[in-house]
Motif scaffolding. Sequence first.
Motif, short mmCIF file in Angstrom:
data_model
loop_
_atom_site.label_atom_id
_atom_site.label_comp_id
_atom_site.label_asym_id
_atom_site.label_seq_id
_atom_site.Cartn_x
_atom_site.Cartn_y
_atom_site.Cartn_z
N ALA A 63 44.95 32.95 55.57
CA ALA A 63 44.73 34.38 55.28
C ALA A 63 45.78 34.87 54.28
CB ALA A 63 44.78 35.20 56.57
N LYS A 64 47.00 34.42 54.43
CA LYS A 64 48.06 34.78 53.47
C LYS A 64 47.73 34.24 52.08
CE LYS A 64 51.81 34.76 56.85
NZ LYS A 64 53.04 34.05 57.25
N ALA A 65 47.23 33.01 52.04
CA ALA A 65 46.88 32.40 50.75
C ALA A 65 45.74 33.16 50.08
CB ALA A 65 46.51 30.94 50.95
N PHE A 66 44.75 33.59 50.86
CA PHE A 66 43.64 34.37 50.33
C PHE A 66 44.15 35.71 49.78
CE2 PHE A 66 39.98 37.32 51.07
CZ PHE A 66 39.08 36.73 50.19
N PHE A 67 45.01 36.38 50.52
CA PHE A 67 45.60 37.64 50.07
C PHE A 67 46.37 37.44 48.77
CE2 PHE A 67 48.93 40.95 50.20
CZ PHE A 67 48.13 42.07 50.28
N PHE A 95 38.12 38.44 56.13
CA PHE A 95 38.51 39.79 55.76
C PHE A 95 39.33 40.44 56.88
CE2 PHE A 95 37.93 44.36 55.51
CZ PHE A 95 38.25 44.61 54.19
N ASP A 96 38.89 40.29 58.13
CA ASP A 96 39.61 40.89 59.25
C ASP A 96 41.04 40.36 59.34
OD1 ASP A 96 37.41 42.44 59.89
OD2 ASP A 96 36.79 41.19 61.58
N TRP A 97 41.20 39.04 59.24
CA TRP A 97 42.55 38.47 59.28
C TRP A 97 43.38 38.98 58.11
CZ3 TRP A 97 45.10 36.28 63.06
CH2 TRP A 97 44.44 35.56 64.05
N THR A 98 42.80 39.02 56.93
CA THR A 98 43.54 39.43 55.74
C THR A 98 43.94 40.90 55.82
OG1 THR A 98 42.32 37.78 54.47
CG2 THR A 98 43.49 39.45 53.21
N SER A 99 43.08 41.73 56.40
CA SER A 99 43.41 43.16 56.52
C SER A 99 44.56 43.40 57.49
CB SER A 99 42.17 43.96 56.95
OG SER A 99 41.84 43.71 58.29
N ARG A 100 44.86 42.44 58.33
CA ARG A 100 46.00 42.57 59.23
C ARG A 100 47.31 42.27 58.50
NH1 ARG A 100 44.68 45.25 63.91
NH2 ARG A 100 46.25 44.10 65.05
N ASP A 102 47.70 43.22 55.26
CA ASP A 102 47.83 44.49 54.56
C ASP A 102 46.44 45.11 54.48
OD1 ASP A 102 48.11 46.59 52.66
OD2 ASP A 102 49.63 45.47 51.54
N GLN A 103 46.31 46.35 54.95
CA GLN A 103 45.00 47.00 54.92
C GLN A 103 44.48 47.12 53.48
OE1 GLN A 103 44.67 50.81 56.86
NE2 GLN A 103 42.58 51.09 56.17
N LYS A 104 45.37 47.13 52.53
CA LYS A 104 44.97 47.23 51.12
C LYS A 104 44.63 45.82 50.60
CE LYS A 104 47.50 51.43 50.48
NZ LYS A 104 48.69 52.09 50.03
N VAL A 105 43.63 45.21 51.22
CA VAL A 105 43.24 43.83 50.93
C VAL A 105 43.03 43.60 49.43
CG1 VAL A 105 41.40 42.11 51.27
CG2 VAL A 105 42.20 43.49 53.20
N PHE A 106 42.38 44.54 48.76
CA PHE A 106 42.02 44.35 47.35
C PHE A 106 43.11 44.79 46.38
CE2 PHE A 106 37.93 44.69 49.62
CZ PHE A 106 37.51 43.38 49.42
N GLN A 107 44.19 45.35 46.89
CA GLN A 107 45.42 45.59 46.15
C GLN A 107 45.23 46.37 44.85
OE1 GLN A 107 47.82 41.87 46.27
NE2 GLN A 107 46.22 41.14 47.66
N GLY A 108 44.26 47.30 44.84
CA GLY A 108 44.04 48.16 43.68
C GLY A 108 43.36 47.47 42.51
N LYS A 109 42.79 46.31 42.73
CA LYS A 109 42.19 45.54 41.65
C LYS A 109 40.82 46.10 41.26
CE LYS A 109 45.57 42.66 41.99
NZ LYS A 109 46.53 42.34 41.00
N PRO A 110 40.48 46.09 39.96
CA PRO A 110 39.13 46.43 39.54
C PRO A 110 38.18 45.40 40.14
CG PRO A 110 40.56 46.06 37.64
CD PRO A 110 41.34 45.75 38.85
N THR A 111 37.10 45.88 40.72
CA THR A 111 36.21 45.01 41.48
C THR A 111 34.75 45.29 41.14
OG1 THR A 111 37.83 45.09 43.29
CG2 THR A 111 35.67 44.25 43.85
N LEU A 112 34.00 44.21 41.01
CA LEU A 112 32.55 44.27 40.83
C LEU A 112 31.93 43.68 42.08
CD1 LEU A 112 29.95 44.72 39.19
CD2 LEU A 112 30.36 42.49 38.10
N SER A 133 32.79 50.92 51.80
CA SER A 133 34.08 50.71 52.47
C SER A 133 35.18 50.17 51.56
CB SER A 133 33.91 49.76 53.66
OG SER A 133 33.62 48.45 53.23
N ALA A 134 34.83 49.52 50.47
CA ALA A 134 35.83 48.86 49.62
C ALA A 134 36.97 49.77 49.17
CB ALA A 134 35.15 48.21 48.42
N PRO A 135 36.71 51.03 48.79
CA PRO A 135 37.84 51.88 48.38
C PRO A 135 38.88 52.10 49.49
CG PRO A 135 35.79 52.80 47.58
CD PRO A 135 35.43 51.67 48.51
N TYR A 136 38.47 52.04 50.75
CA TYR A 136 39.42 52.19 51.86
C TYR A 136 40.36 51.00 51.95
CZ TYR A 136 36.40 56.01 53.27
OH TYR A 136 35.66 57.16 53.29
N PHE A 137 39.96 49.90 51.32
CA PHE A 137 40.76 48.69 51.33
C PHE A 137 41.34 48.41 49.94
CE2 PHE A 137 37.76 48.52 54.82
CZ PHE A 137 38.63 48.32 55.88
#
Length: 179
Positions: A63-67, A95-100, A102-112, A133-137
Motif C-alpha cells: 500500500a505504501k508502494a502504491f501511494f 484504495f482502502d489500505w492506501t487511504s489509511r 493518507d486520505q489524500k490518496v491522489f495527492q492533488g494530481k490531475p486525473t482522468l 468521490s475522487a475530489p475528497y481524496f
Amino acid sequence: MKILAFAASSSRQSINKKLANYAAHQAANLAENAEVELLDINDYEIPLFSEDREKELGQPELAKAFFEKIGSADAIVISFAEHNGSYTAAYKNLFDWTSRIDQKVFQGKPTLLLATSPGPGGAGSVLAAATGSAPYFAAEVKGSMSVPSFYQNFDTETGELSNTELATQLTEAVVQLIS
C-alpha cells in the motif's frame, strides 16, 4: 511528464487496462518528454482491509508502494471496471489500505477517470461514484468518460478506439489532463 495509468481491475485481460493504456499513451504523444507507467493492481495484492488487520499488520508495504507511485506521477489515468454496479473488490481493498496512509490518496494530481464494459452501460455507475468521490481524496479530476460496448468501439488489434466520436471525446479529455 510522468503519466501513471492503471485499471481498477484484477483481470489479467482487463479491457479497462487496455483503455487506460490507450488514453495514457495518447496523453504522452501530446505532451513533451512524457513517459507512461502502466501499473497492474495485481502487483499490490494485500489482505482484505479491516481495522483488526490494520492493528495487526500496520500499513502494508505494498500500500505504501502504491501511494508512492501515485506521488511520483505528474498525471493519473484510471479506468474502472464495474462489479455489480460498484468498484472491484481488488481496487476497493487497495484504495482502502492506501487511504489509511493518507486520505489524500491522489495527492492533488490531475486525473482522468475512465470506465468501460462489454455492455451498453459502459460501467457508468462506478464511473459516477469515482468521479463524485475522487475530489475528497485529493484528485484534481480533469475529465471522465465512459466507453460503452467496448468490443464494438475499441479495436483490440490496434489498441485504439475505433468509434471516431468516442476517440474525439477521449482526445479532448486527454488534452485537459495534460494542460
